[in-house]
Design an enzyme around this catalytic site. Structure first.
Site, mmCIF file in Angstrom:
data_model
loop_
_atom_site.group_PDB
_atom_site.id
_atom_site.type_symbol
_atom_site.label_atom_id
_atom_site.label_comp_id
_atom_site.label_asym_id
_atom_site.label_seq_id
_atom_site.Cartn_x
_atom_site.Cartn_y
_atom_site.Cartn_z
ATOM 1 N N ARG A 111 0.832 -1.202 0.000
ATOM 2 C CA ARG A 111 0.000 0.000 0.000
ATOM 3 C C ARG A 111 0.868 1.253 0.000
ATOM 4 O O ARG A 111 2.059 1.194 0.267
ATOM 5 C CB ARG A 111 -0.949 0.009 1.189
ATOM 6 C CG ARG A 111 -0.246 0.024 2.531
ATOM 7 C CD ARG A 111 -1.271 0.156 3.649
ATOM 8 N NE ARG A 111 -0.647 -0.004 4.951
ATOM 9 C CZ ARG A 111 -1.317 0.013 6.092
ATOM 10 N NH1 ARG A 111 -2.624 0.177 6.107
ATOM 11 N NH2 ARG A 111 -0.687 -0.118 7.238
ATOM 12 N N ASN A 149 -4.981 8.301 4.223
ATOM 13 C CA ASN A 149 -4.818 7.510 5.447
ATOM 14 C C ASN A 149 -3.376 7.601 5.913
ATOM 15 O O ASN A 149 -2.458 7.372 5.130
ATOM 16 C CB ASN A 149 -5.158 6.038 5.190
ATOM 17 C CG ASN A 149 -5.276 5.243 6.482
ATOM 18 O OD1 ASN A 149 -6.156 5.507 7.295
ATOM 19 N ND2 ASN A 149 -4.373 4.292 6.684
ATOM 20 N N GLU A 150 -3.189 7.919 7.162
ATOM 21 C CA GLU A 150 -1.848 7.924 7.757
ATOM 22 C C GLU A 150 -0.789 8.370 6.748
ATOM 23 O O GLU A 150 0.126 7.618 6.403
ATOM 24 C CB GLU A 150 -1.507 6.548 8.317
ATOM 25 C CG GLU A 150 -2.328 6.172 9.520
ATOM 26 C CD GLU A 150 -1.838 4.900 10.218
ATOM 27 O OE1 GLU A 150 -1.087 4.129 9.598
ATOM 28 O OE2 GLU A 150 -2.211 4.687 11.380
ATOM 29 N N GLU A 308 -8.109 5.116 15.208
ATOM 30 C CA GLU A 308 -7.785 3.678 15.231
ATOM 31 C C GLU A 308 -7.010 3.341 16.495
ATOM 32 O O GLU A 308 -6.109 4.077 16.888
ATOM 33 C CB GLU A 308 -6.834 3.296 14.080
ATOM 34 C CG GLU A 308 -7.341 3.426 12.694
ATOM 35 C CD GLU A 308 -6.250 3.032 11.681
ATOM 36 O OE1 GLU A 308 -5.300 2.306 12.062
ATOM 37 O OE2 GLU A 308 -6.346 3.462 10.535
ATOM 38 N N TRP A 316 2.167 -6.443 13.198
ATOM 39 C CA TRP A 316 3.359 -5.866 12.562
ATOM 40 C C TRP A 316 4.530 -5.693 13.517
ATOM 41 O O TRP A 316 5.498 -5.036 13.197
ATOM 42 C CB TRP A 316 3.004 -4.555 11.859
ATOM 43 C CG TRP A 316 2.108 -3.640 12.649
ATOM 44 C CD1 TRP A 316 0.759 -3.528 12.493
ATOM 45 C CD2 TRP A 316 2.469 -2.728 13.701
ATOM 46 N NE1 TRP A 316 0.242 -2.611 13.384
ATOM 47 C CE2 TRP A 316 1.270 -2.093 14.135
ATOM 48 C CE3 TRP A 316 3.673 -2.384 14.316
ATOM 49 C CZ2 TRP A 316 1.257 -1.144 15.152
ATOM 50 C CZ3 TRP A 316 3.658 -1.432 15.342
ATOM 51 C CH2 TRP A 316 2.453 -0.828 15.739
ATOM 52 N N GLU A 356 -3.236 -8.431 6.713
ATOM 53 C CA GLU A 356 -3.650 -8.087 8.078
ATOM 54 C C GLU A 356 -4.597 -9.132 8.645
ATOM 55 O O GLU A 356 -5.380 -8.847 9.554
ATOM 56 C CB GLU A 356 -4.245 -6.676 8.109
ATOM 57 C CG GLU A 356 -3.151 -5.666 7.802
ATOM 58 C CD GLU A 356 -3.540 -4.221 7.979
ATOM 59 O OE1 GLU A 356 -2.707 -3.449 8.484
ATOM 60 O OE2 GLU A 356 -4.655 -3.869 7.594
ATOM 61 N N PHE A 358 -4.002 -11.464 10.555
ATOM 62 C CA PHE A 358 -3.771 -11.783 11.974
ATOM 63 C C PHE A 358 -3.768 -10.532 12.861
ATOM 64 O O PHE A 358 -3.262 -10.556 13.977
ATOM 65 C CB PHE A 358 -2.499 -12.613 12.141
ATOM 66 C CG PHE A 358 -2.678 -13.971 11.533
ATOM 67 C CD1 PHE A 358 -3.596 -14.868 12.078
ATOM 68 C CD2 PHE A 358 -2.015 -14.324 10.376
ATOM 69 C CE1 PHE A 358 -3.823 -16.108 11.499
ATOM 70 C CE2 PHE A 358 -2.232 -15.563 9.786
ATOM 71 C CZ PHE A 358 -3.145 -16.461 10.345
ATOM 72 N N HIS A 359 -4.344 -9.463 12.347
ATOM 73 C CA HIS A 359 -4.525 -8.257 13.173
ATOM 74 C C HIS A 359 -5.905 -8.343 13.808
ATOM 75 O O HIS A 359 -6.886 -8.661 13.145
ATOM 76 C CB HIS A 359 -4.427 -7.027 12.268
ATOM 77 C CG HIS A 359 -4.321 -5.731 13.015
ATOM 78 N ND1 HIS A 359 -5.344 -5.220 13.786
ATOM 79 C CD2 HIS A 359 -3.304 -4.845 13.096
ATOM 80 C CE1 HIS A 359 -4.958 -4.065 14.303
ATOM 81 N NE2 HIS A 359 -3.726 -3.814 13.915
HETATM 82 C C1 GAL Z 1 -2.717 1.573 10.638
HETATM 83 C C2 GAL Z 1 -3.478 1.664 9.346
HETATM 84 C C3 GAL Z 1 -4.564 0.616 9.252
HETATM 85 C C4 GAL Z 1 -4.049 -0.727 9.697
HETATM 86 C C5 GAL Z 1 -3.506 -0.604 11.092
HETATM 87 C C6 GAL Z 1 -2.981 -1.911 11.643
HETATM 88 O O1 GAL Z 1 -1.418 2.039 10.475
HETATM 89 O O2 GAL Z 1 -4.048 2.929 9.164
HETATM 90 O O3 GAL Z 1 -5.015 0.551 7.921
HETATM 91 O O4 GAL Z 1 -3.055 -1.142 8.823
HETATM 92 O O5 GAL Z 1 -2.444 0.317 11.105
HETATM 93 O O6 GAL Z 1 -2.429 -1.752 12.929
#
Ligand code: GAL
Ligand code: ZN
Length: 668
Positions: A111, A149-150, A308, A316, A356, A358-359
């Site tokens: 991304r 985003n970020e 978030e 990660w 993601e 496993f998030h």
């Molecule tokens: C942020 C991001 C999200 C997701 C999240 C996972 O950095 O905006 O899309 O990836 O982390 O922790």
């Protein structure tokens, strides 16, 4: 369009329905209602679904889900979808791919693979934003716009040729002529003198250390470039969708420092941020509190949105541990305690596939019949009861200064010690205040300091004359100021202030430092008992040969080459004081030192609580709420009277917090 839910702490998160079949959508809405979700962020990474081929837009699926959300009375924070382009775009425009420090192209496939300076990328992104704004500006679910985003998470700094050209334009605008640039960058050093603009490149990997001011300016350029891009998207939204607040989610974790959010904040209708616990730190939850206080400072003291965070593990970090039972509530409430009026999570439903998978999420792989989802529902219920405190502010009489630019310069190439990472000093001092139940506003040096009784200045390496003067004036006017090592060293061009360190603060502090003695990893230096006679501790990371020219010595070094030389000083200034600390003391010594300062400043904790209980107060007019978070494994007793919004019960005189438990007591 509709308004942002304010009758409660808004609760929800990123929703990626395009990852799921339609029948899951029906379940989603049903479960969102069950969990009392009041908002979702839609479409953050949906560009390839919204525009599957150049100029061909497919909005039907988004219409449908927006309609369903409107029916369920769930507000939508609608993303402009411009964080990541579709594969067809990257194939057609390879010059938009970012380039790293070593000159390697970063390919699409994850991304944010786009160059921040690219006019091509901007053109396509603005076209998508235009389409979305035209289509949805009147939609009854639309409550907020979420731009990109970020920013900068993965694509800054970019060292490509487009950036090289844009950097030259930026530098020409900043300096006007090359002589001024040569002077600012100190190019007499190592034969770096520029005689034409085209000689200027990004600070790409070179044979030895880069020029520090060149590198500092490249940070400034990167932050400015993306801010300009954000503003272009915002302008489209302002024209086509007036009246709908616009934000982009910051990353105010101390692990991310690529954007100068103090410059970004004035362009947000509301400041929003993301935060994840940094498990590699000795105390990740102290960093959470730091980040929340920093976000509030960036937001000018106003409530902010936690866009978030995670219900449980991320995916990660090297090892990603699930949160313990009760921890989700505890972590979330610390953000609210420190000023968040919205609790957002990444993400609604844990992904089935993709990087993601496993998030954690609000709905885990295990499904709604799970301990995690039950905790989520419990949190939704608590958020509902928090309506009364929305809009209230956080009480703080201590300011702790933070400046992204000072951090960029402090951690530039070839510094005295790589162990002095910019956030370290601030985090340690903040943690010591937090342990004492004292809340600090983490603010930029340009902030109005008049309201603070104690001002902490950690490692403010780079500082302008104006900001240094404002700090001195605050002391003269009665504030107690604590400056730490490696502050006031350089001006805005990263030129050293001559005549002895800490240059800009030498007169205020009445001290002079001739040389630094940073300590290797693991090495410590003994400190004497100090004037308070509390018993010696030790310093680490840093020490220096400090002369008290016009100041009282409060602590001395008791070992090593600086044995019996001053380690900490204090000077009376006007009706305040100015103290200096030349090393990073152990926890106990730091607690003692700050305790003395707080006492002198007349700052008391938000409430007297047992050690290990975090305490913060929010206030609105005559009303106040005391947040109590038990970070220990034992039950803890706190003296308080009122109504606990978490358990929804009356509290009279005393409240017992379960191990890891939290309470939010409306006082009185
Ligand atoms: C942020 C991001 C999200 C997701 C999240 C996972 O950095 O905006 O899309 O990836 O982390 O922790
Ligand atoms: Zn680039």
């Amino acid at each position: 369009m509709r308004s942002w839910p304010e009758d409660r702490v808004a609760f929800g998160g990123d929703y990626n329905p395009e990852q799921w079949p339609r029948n899951t959508w029906t379940d989603d809405i049903e479960l969102m209602r069950r969990a009392q979700v009041s908002f979702v962020t839609l479409g953050v990474f949906s560009w390839s679904w919204l525009e599957p081929a150049k100029g061909e837009y497919e909005f039907d699926w988004l219409d449908e889900i927006m309609d369903r959300l409107a029916e369920a009375d769930i507000a939508v924070d609608l993303a402009t979808g411009t964080a990541t382009p579709p594969p067809w775009f990257s194939l057609a425009h390879p010059q938009v791919l970012p380039v790293d420090h070593d000159g390697h192209t970063l390919w699409a496939g994850s991304r944010q693979a786009w160059c921040p300076s690219s006019p091509v990328y901007r053109e396509y992104a603005l076209a998508l934003t235009t389409q979305l704004a035209q289509r949805f500006h009147e939609h009854p679910a639309l409550a907020m716009w979420h731009v990109s985003n970020e920013y900068a998470c993965h694509n800054l700094p970019c060292y490509c040729d487009t950036c090289a050209g844009a950097f030259r334009v930026w530098a020409e605008r900043r300096y006007g002529d090359l002589e001024r640039l040569n002077d600012a960058w100190g190019t007499a050093f190592w034969s770096q003198r520029y005689t034409a603009w085209e000689q200027i490149l990004p600070p790409r990997r070179t044979t030895s250390f880069a020029n520090p001011t060149h590198q500092l300016d490249y940070h400034r350029f990167g932050s400015d470039t993306l801010l300009d891009f954000f503003r272009a998207e915002k302008q489209v939204l302002g024209t086509l969708s007036p009246g709908v607040p616009v934000t982009t989610n910051f990353m105010t974790t101390t692990a991310f420092r690529l954007l100068d959010y103090h410059q970004w904040a004035p362009h947000q209708d509301v400041v929003s941020t993301d935060h994840y616990l940094l498990e590699s730190l000795p105390d990740p939850r102290a960093e959470l509190s730091f980040s929340a206080d920093l976000t509030r400072g960036i937001a000018g003291g106003r409530p902010w949105l936690l866009m978030e965070h995670s219900t449980s593990a991320v995916n990660w970090q090297p090892v990603n541990r699930a949160k313990a039972p009760g921890q989700t509530l505890r972590d979330s409430l610390v953000h609210v305690a420190r000023g968040a009026d919205t609790l957002g999570f990444f993400q609604w439903r844990q992904s089935l596939s993709g990087s993601e998978e496993f998030h954690s999420a609000l709905v885990p792989h295990a499904g709604p019949d799970s301990a995690r989802f039950r905790e989520v529902c419990a949190l939704g219920e608590v958020a509902e009861r928090f309506g009364e405190l929305v809009g209230s502010t956080v009480e703080a009489r201590v300011a702790l200064l933070w400046d992204y630019q000072a951090g960029w310069a402090a951690n530039g190439p070839a510094m005295p010690s790589q162990l002095l990472d910019y956030p370290l000093t601030g985090r340690l001092l903040h943690a010591a205040l937090r342990r004492r139940g004292v809340t600090s506003d983490i603010v930029h040096p340009s902030a109005d300091l008049a309201a603070y009784d104690l001002i902490v200045v950690p490692t403010l390496y780079l500082v302008s004359d104006e900001h240094a003067q404002a700090i001195s004036h605050a002391a003269e006017a009665g504030a107690h100021v604590l400056v730490t090592m490696f502050s006031g060293i350089a001006d805005g061009d990263d030129h050293v202030r001559l005549g002895g360190y800490p240059g800009a603060f030498r007169d205020l502090l009445g001290v002079r430092v001739e040389e630094f003695f940073p300590l290797p990893e693991g090495e410590t230096v003994a400190l004497d008992a100090g004037v308070a006679g509390r018993g010696g501790g030790e310093g680490r990371i840093w020490s220096e040969d400090l002369y008290a020219v016009d100041a009282e010595v409060t602590h001395r070094y008791a070992s090593g080459p600086l044995r019996s030389r001053p380690a900490a000083t204090r000077r009376v200034v006007g009706s305040g004081t100015a103290s200096y600390l030349s090393t990073l003391p152990d926890e106990e010594s730091l607690d003692g030192l700050l305790g003395d300062l707080l006492e002198a400043a007349g700052v008391t904790p938000a409430a007297v609580v047992p050690p290990g209980v975090e305490v913060v107060r929010r206030r609105s007019g005559e009303r106040s709420w005391l947040f109590l978070v038990n970070d220990t494994d034992e039950p803890q007793q706190v003296a308080v009277t009122g109504h606990d919004l978490v358990s929804d019960t009356a509290v009279s005189g005393s409240h017992t917090l379960a191990p890891g438990g939290v309470a939010v007591v409306r006082e009185g």
